[in-house]
Design an enzyme around this catalytic site. Structure first.
Site, PDB file in Angstrom:
ATOM      1  N   ARG A 179      34.782  38.505  57.481  1.00  0.00           N
ATOM      2  CA  ARG A 179      36.057  37.835  57.722  1.00  0.00           C
ATOM      3  C   ARG A 179      37.093  38.122  56.623  1.00  0.00           C
ATOM      4  O   ARG A 179      38.258  37.784  56.779  1.00  0.00           O
ATOM      5  CB  ARG A 179      35.834  36.322  57.782  1.00  0.00           C
ATOM      6  CG  ARG A 179      34.995  35.886  58.960  1.00  0.00           C
ATOM      7  CD  ARG A 179      34.479  34.486  58.739  1.00  0.00           C
ATOM      8  NE  ARG A 179      35.552  33.540  58.547  1.00  0.00           N
ATOM      9  CZ  ARG A 179      36.051  32.772  59.492  1.00  0.00           C
ATOM     10  NH1 ARG A 179      35.560  32.821  60.697  1.00  0.00           N
ATOM     11  NH2 ARG A 179      37.028  31.947  59.242  1.00  0.00           N
TER      12      ARG A 179
ATOM     13  N   TRP B  25      39.856  33.102  50.834  1.00  0.00           N
ATOM     14  CA  TRP B  25      40.958  34.038  51.103  1.00  0.00           C
ATOM     15  C   TRP B  25      42.173  33.303  50.571  1.00  0.00           C
ATOM     16  O   TRP B  25      42.583  32.274  51.121  1.00  0.00           O
ATOM     17  CB  TRP B  25      41.029  34.285  52.609  1.00  0.00           C
ATOM     18  CG  TRP B  25      42.286  34.918  53.104  1.00  0.00           C
ATOM     19  CD1 TRP B  25      43.433  34.291  53.501  1.00  0.00           C
ATOM     20  CD2 TRP B  25      42.527  36.314  53.272  1.00  0.00           C
ATOM     21  NE1 TRP B  25      44.356  35.219  53.914  1.00  0.00           N
ATOM     22  CE2 TRP B  25      43.834  36.476  53.787  1.00  0.00           C
ATOM     23  CE3 TRP B  25      41.761  37.460  53.043  1.00  0.00           C
ATOM     24  CZ2 TRP B  25      44.389  37.712  54.084  1.00  0.00           C
ATOM     25  CZ3 TRP B  25      42.319  38.693  53.341  1.00  0.00           C
ATOM     26  CH2 TRP B  25      43.605  38.805  53.854  1.00  0.00           C
TER      27      TRP B  25
ATOM     28  N   ASN C 298      38.523  24.992  53.997  1.00  0.00           N
ATOM     29  CA  ASN C 298      39.264  26.003  54.771  1.00  0.00           C
ATOM     30  C   ASN C 298      40.496  25.314  55.334  1.00  0.00           C
ATOM     31  O   ASN C 298      40.397  24.175  55.792  1.00  0.00           O
ATOM     32  CB  ASN C 298      38.447  26.519  55.962  1.00  0.00           C
ATOM     33  CG  ASN C 298      37.329  27.433  55.527  1.00  0.00           C
ATOM     34  OD1 ASN C 298      37.153  27.687  54.341  1.00  0.00           O
ATOM     35  ND2 ASN C 298      36.575  27.919  56.500  1.00  0.00           N
ATOM     36  N   GLY C 299      41.619  26.020  55.373  1.00  0.00           N
ATOM     37  CA  GLY C 299      42.835  25.437  55.945  1.00  0.00           C
ATOM     38  C   GLY C 299      43.907  25.301  54.889  1.00  0.00           C
ATOM     39  O   GLY C 299      43.814  25.875  53.799  1.00  0.00           O
TER      40      GLY C 299
ATOM     41  N   GLU D   9      57.099  48.051  69.985  1.00  0.00           N
ATOM     42  CA  GLU D   9      55.809  47.490  69.600  1.00  0.00           C
ATOM     43  C   GLU D   9      54.803  47.613  70.748  1.00  0.00           C
ATOM     44  O   GLU D   9      53.642  47.959  70.542  1.00  0.00           O
ATOM     45  CB  GLU D   9      55.980  46.025  69.156  1.00  0.00           C
ATOM     46  CG  GLU D   9      54.706  45.298  68.762  1.00  0.00           C
ATOM     47  CD  GLU D   9      53.928  45.943  67.615  1.00  0.00           C
ATOM     48  OE1 GLU D   9      54.399  46.897  66.992  1.00  0.00           O
ATOM     49  OE2 GLU D   9      52.796  45.491  67.385  1.00  0.00           O
TER      50      GLU D   9
ATOM     51  N   LYS E  34      51.345  49.691  70.356  1.00  0.00           N
ATOM     52  CA  LYS E  34      50.057  48.999  70.542  1.00  0.00           C
ATOM     53  C   LYS E  34      49.209  49.746  71.565  1.00  0.00           C
ATOM     54  O   LYS E  34      48.023  49.972  71.376  1.00  0.00           O
ATOM     55  CB  LYS E  34      50.337  47.562  71.007  1.00  0.00           C
ATOM     56  CG  LYS E  34      49.348  46.534  70.656  1.00  0.00           C
ATOM     57  CD  LYS E  34      49.573  45.885  69.311  1.00  0.00           C
ATOM     58  CE  LYS E  34      49.763  46.856  68.187  1.00  0.00           C
ATOM     59  NZ  LYS E  34      50.054  46.312  66.908  1.00  0.00           N
TER      60      LYS E  34
ATOM     61  N   GLU F  86      48.051  53.372  70.256  1.00  0.00           N
ATOM     62  CA  GLU F  86      47.094  53.449  69.145  1.00  0.00           C
ATOM     63  C   GLU F  86      45.679  53.065  69.568  1.00  0.00           C
ATOM     64  O   GLU F  86      44.721  53.592  69.026  1.00  0.00           O
ATOM     65  CB  GLU F  86      47.557  52.629  67.938  1.00  0.00           C
ATOM     66  CG  GLU F  86      47.572  51.136  68.125  1.00  0.00           C
ATOM     67  CD  GLU F  86      48.038  50.387  66.876  1.00  0.00           C
ATOM     68  OE1 GLU F  86      47.717  50.791  65.760  1.00  0.00           O
ATOM     69  OE2 GLU F  86      48.739  49.369  67.045  1.00  0.00           O
TER      70      GLU F  86
ATOM     71  N   HIS G 223      70.009  59.900  79.555  1.00  0.00           N
ATOM     72  CA  HIS G 223      70.510  60.987  78.712  1.00  0.00           C
ATOM     73  C   HIS G 223      69.412  62.012  78.418  1.00  0.00           C
ATOM     74  O   HIS G 223      69.530  62.774  77.464  1.00  0.00           O
ATOM     75  CB  HIS G 223      71.117  60.412  77.425  1.00  0.00           C
ATOM     76  CG  HIS G 223      72.301  59.544  77.707  1.00  0.00           C
ATOM     77  ND1 HIS G 223      73.537  60.048  78.056  1.00  0.00           N
ATOM     78  CD2 HIS G 223      72.431  58.190  77.766  1.00  0.00           C
ATOM     79  CE1 HIS G 223      74.378  59.048  78.290  1.00  0.00           C
ATOM     80  NE2 HIS G 223      73.717  57.912  78.130  1.00  0.00           N
TER      81      HIS G 223
ATOM     82  N   LYS H 141      42.982  50.517  58.512  1.00  0.00           N
ATOM     83  CA  LYS H 141      43.663  49.215  58.487  1.00  0.00           C
ATOM     84  C   LYS H 141      44.749  49.183  57.418  1.00  0.00           C
ATOM     85  O   LYS H 141      45.811  48.631  57.623  1.00  0.00           O
ATOM     86  CB  LYS H 141      42.631  48.102  58.253  1.00  0.00           C
ATOM     87  CG  LYS H 141      43.221  46.700  58.298  1.00  0.00           C
ATOM     88  CD  LYS H 141      43.736  46.342  59.682  1.00  0.00           C
ATOM     89  CE  LYS H 141      44.483  45.032  59.721  1.00  0.00           C
ATOM     90  NZ  LYS H 141      45.362  44.938  60.892  1.00  0.00           N
TER      91      LYS H 141
HETATM   92  C1  F6R Z   1      49.767  48.913  64.087  1.00  0.00           C
HETATM   93  C2  F6R Z   1      49.527  48.615  62.680  1.00  0.00           C
HETATM   94  C3  F6R Z   1      50.228  49.454  61.684  1.00  0.00           C
HETATM   95  C4  F6R Z   1      50.687  48.613  60.483  1.00  0.00           C
HETATM   96  C5  F6R Z   1      51.272  49.515  59.385  1.00  0.00           C
HETATM   97  C6  F6R Z   1      51.767  48.724  58.204  1.00  0.00           C
HETATM   98  O1  F6R Z   1      49.049  48.055  64.911  1.00  0.00           O
HETATM   99  O2  F6R Z   1      48.780  47.749  62.330  1.00  0.00           O
HETATM  100  O3  F6R Z   1      51.317  50.136  62.238  1.00  0.00           O
HETATM  101  O4  F6R Z   1      51.640  47.687  60.928  1.00  0.00           O
HETATM  102  O5  F6R Z   1      50.303  50.435  58.955  1.00  0.00           O
HETATM  103  O6  F6R Z   1      50.731  48.038  57.588  1.00  0.00           O
HETATM  104  P1  F6R Z   1      51.015  46.826  56.612  1.00  0.00           P
HETATM  105  O7  F6R Z   1      51.632  45.756  57.437  1.00  0.00           O
HETATM  106  O8  F6R Z   1      49.670  46.448  56.063  1.00  0.00           O
HETATM  107  O9  F6R Z   1      51.959  47.325  55.563  1.00  0.00           O
END
Ligand code: F6R
Length: 608
Positions: free
Chosen positions: A27, A75, A101-102, A481, A485, A488, A504, A603
């Site tokens: 997590r 976190w 948590n919270g 967006e 989404k 990717e 155009h 990520k």
């Molecule tokens: C798409 C995605 C990426 C991030 C980008 C920026 O789903 O997750 O396009 O938005 O790599 O990442 P951060 O927000 O961590 O700077």
């Protein structure tokens, strides 16, 4: 998000807690700790960094002896990741230890109240307030003290509590943050998530809000806040560990999509007090806001798309010109920046290399930097003049969903806050925007309740080769967006176009059966959008229309329609993005793609 494990039984607690925390590592966390009653007093061990550091420190757990304890992976939210800010937090005499948590929303006023009465604090956390309050209200009855404390705190919490005076009892209570009780033979457990205890027991009870449980090694008793006993039906868990990690969802992305009402609520509600936006987190004064002549927004990927929405909103509300840049372009284009420029940096991870470099470039040129970041203590957060954190919790799926939604929520907070300081909105508009903002989490929830409509549409179209997303103004920003989404995670070629721009050039690609997603949420542009829908329909396109509930006439124009609830036009992106995420998710799922880890993607992009 943070993880909680608690144990009371006959075995040594520390190794069990460490093993449980290990199961919650997926997590995300930045520090870990345990508190154990060692026969004489509470012993606490905690450390910033990986759980392994704590484990090595305690020689696998053998250094801390005792059969009752609580453990936590943190976190960071209030206060940077550090040994001191890690949980458990203890009360002033060390009598109480608490894991949490919270978010305790009113922790600052409670902390000041206690400090005025001579209570000394050691950490920056909201959690320490709970530990200190417990001791402050404790008059020999722990249950009574817990009830007093939860009547004082506002926000969300799952709490695990042990007290030196009652060394055979473990206490727990929750509100708006999950907590379960695990039932064993001669031992019982608490946990924030099922995987933490799944190798110990499969029989659990789920606590409801404001139920307090007292666990001993021989049983559990659940009370309400009137100290009346409540009976609980145990539940048997049949999931395997990997399903349990995802909370029963097939993918983290699905789980994170469903977490959005809570994530947005957690991000907004601590910052609205008595109908006013209170940004305790930042030092920007109204006078400084009045000095800005231009705003630049820099970010990458989906965070950049939040920036595109934010440009429309900020310009409309503050009347300050806004430029949005992809960070990798901004850093090399010699932007014209000085101290009258505010640079808004948006990043989930806070570590994206291009965004960080753009921030440094902006600062070098004298701009003031305000960032919107999810990871507390990350490089972007540390190097900004001001930071407003999103409270999305850790995002595990590579494709962002809940971080996007919470970034957008913060963009609204900033725009309304600045507009009020500048006097560019009326007091009535200010109230109206805040009221609308507060309704967003419920409206997102409502959209998610209808997710099977999008699933059905995806089931008919997951084999599409090209998909175009079109919209105007804010709907164009959302199209970007939606398209990102989809491509990717499903690997379907897709593009976003300003609907008026299609003719155009790009319209030459539209042929029989081409799928077009037409966003038409913006009322003033609805008729214009319908003209564009007719243009693509005339070339054979199959059209999914996305609009607000009142625009039923769209049914005559498109092949399939998905409605979102009504809100003010500028906040519709928060709602429109949800069906777009769901569509991408279902298409990718039906194609059998590796949704949480799409090919070629990471990520956090920490290289240029
Ligand atoms: C798409 C995605 C990426 C991030 C980008 C920026 O789903 O997750 O396009 O938005 O790599 O990442 P951060 O927000 O961590 O700077």
């Amino acid at each position: 998000m943070c993880g909680i494990v608690g144990y009371v039984g006959e075995e040594q607690a520390t190794p069990i807690l460490l093993e449980g925390l290990e199961k919650l590592e997926y997590r995300g966390y930045d520090s870990a700790g345990v508190a154990i009653y060692d026969g004489k007093k509470l012993e606490v061990a905690k450390a910033k960094g990986r759980l392994k550091i704590l484990k090595d420190m305690l020689h696998g757990g053998s250094d801390l002896k005792g059969t009752i304890g609580i453990g936590h992976t943190r976190w960071a939210t209030h206060g940077k990741p550090s040994d001191i800010n890690s949980h458990p937090q203890t009360s002033v005499s060390g009598k109480f230890a608490v894991v949490h948590n919270g978010i305790i929303e009113n922790y600052l006023s409670l902390k000041q109240y206690l400090m005025r009465r001579g209570v000394a604090f050691v950490s920056e956390t909201d959690t320490e307030v709970v530990a200190q309050l417990l001791e402050y209200y404790y008059k020999g009855d722990i249950l009574e003290a817990i009830i007093r404390v939860i009547s004082k705190v506002e926000g969300s919490y799952a709490l695990g509590i042990i007290c030196e005076d009652s060394p055979n009892e473990l206490y727990a209570v929750r509100k708006d943050s999950p907590l379960i009780v695990g039932l064993g033979q001669g031992e019982n457990f608490i946990a924030s998530d099922i995987p933490a205890i799944l190798n110990k027991t499969r029989d659990i009870c789920r606590l409801n809000d404001n139920e307090i449980v007292v666990l001993t090694r021989s049983g559990i008793t659940v009370y309400n806040t009137d100290k009346e006993e409540i009976s609980k039906e145990p539940e048997h868990i049949n999931w395997d560990i990997s399903a349990a990690e995802k909370g029963g969802y097939e993918h983290f992305m699905a789980k994170e999509i469903m977490e959005q009402p809570k994530a947005v609520r957690d991000t907004i509600s601590p910052r609205i007090k008595d109908g006013r936006i209170v940004l305790d987190d930042i030092t920007l004064t109204p006078e400084q806001i009045k000095e800005f002549r231009r705003i630049f927004i820099v970010a990458c990927g989906s965070a950049y798309h939040v920036g595109v929405v934010a440009k429309y909103i900020l310009e409309k509300m503050t009347h300050i010109p806004v430029e949005v840049d992809v960070a990798s372009e901004f850093r090399y284009r010699d932007p014209i920046i000085d101290e009258k420029v505010l640079v808004l940096v948006i990043s989930q991870s806070g570590e994206t290399a291009d965004t960080l470099a753009a921030l440094r470039e902006a600062k070098r040129r004298g701009a003031r930097v305000l960032s919107i970041v999810n990871v507390v203590g990350s490089s972007i957060a540390n190097e900004s003049d001001d930071v407003i954190y999103t409270w999305a919790g850790p995002e595990i799926a590579v494709a962002t969903t809940k971080a996007y939604s919470t970034q957008l929520a913060v963009a609204y907070l900033i725009a309304i806050y600045m507009a009020e300081a500048l006097g560019t909105i009326t007091p009535e508009e200010y109230q109206e925007y805040i009221q609308e903002l507060e309704t967003l989490p419920d409206k997102i929830e409502k959209i998610l309740e209808n997710k099977q409509d999008i699933q059905y549409f995806a089931s008919r179209n997951f084999n599409a080769k090209d998909i175009f997303f079109i919209g105007r103004n804010l709907d164009y920003a959302m199209s970007m967006e939606g398209s990102l989404k989809l491509k990717e995670i499903s690997y379907i070629h897709s593009d976003a176009y300003a609907a008026g721009e299609l003719k155009h050039g790009t319209i030459s690609l539209v042929e029989d059966g081409t799928l077009v997603v037409a966003l038409a949420t913006q009322q003033k542009l609805f008729d214009k959008m319908m003209s564009n829908v007719r243009e693509v329909k005339a070339r054979g396109a199959l059209v999914l229309g996305l609009t607000v509930e009142e625009n039923k006439q769209i049914e005559q124009e498109v092949d399939f329609v998905f409605y979102v609830p009504k809100t003010c036009d500028i906040m519709l992106p928060s709602l429109a993005v949800i069906p777009l995420q769901l569509f991408a998710y279902y298409v990718a799922s039906m194609k059998g793609c590796d949704i949480d880890k799409p090919r070629n993607l990471a990520k956090s992009v920490t290289v240029e």
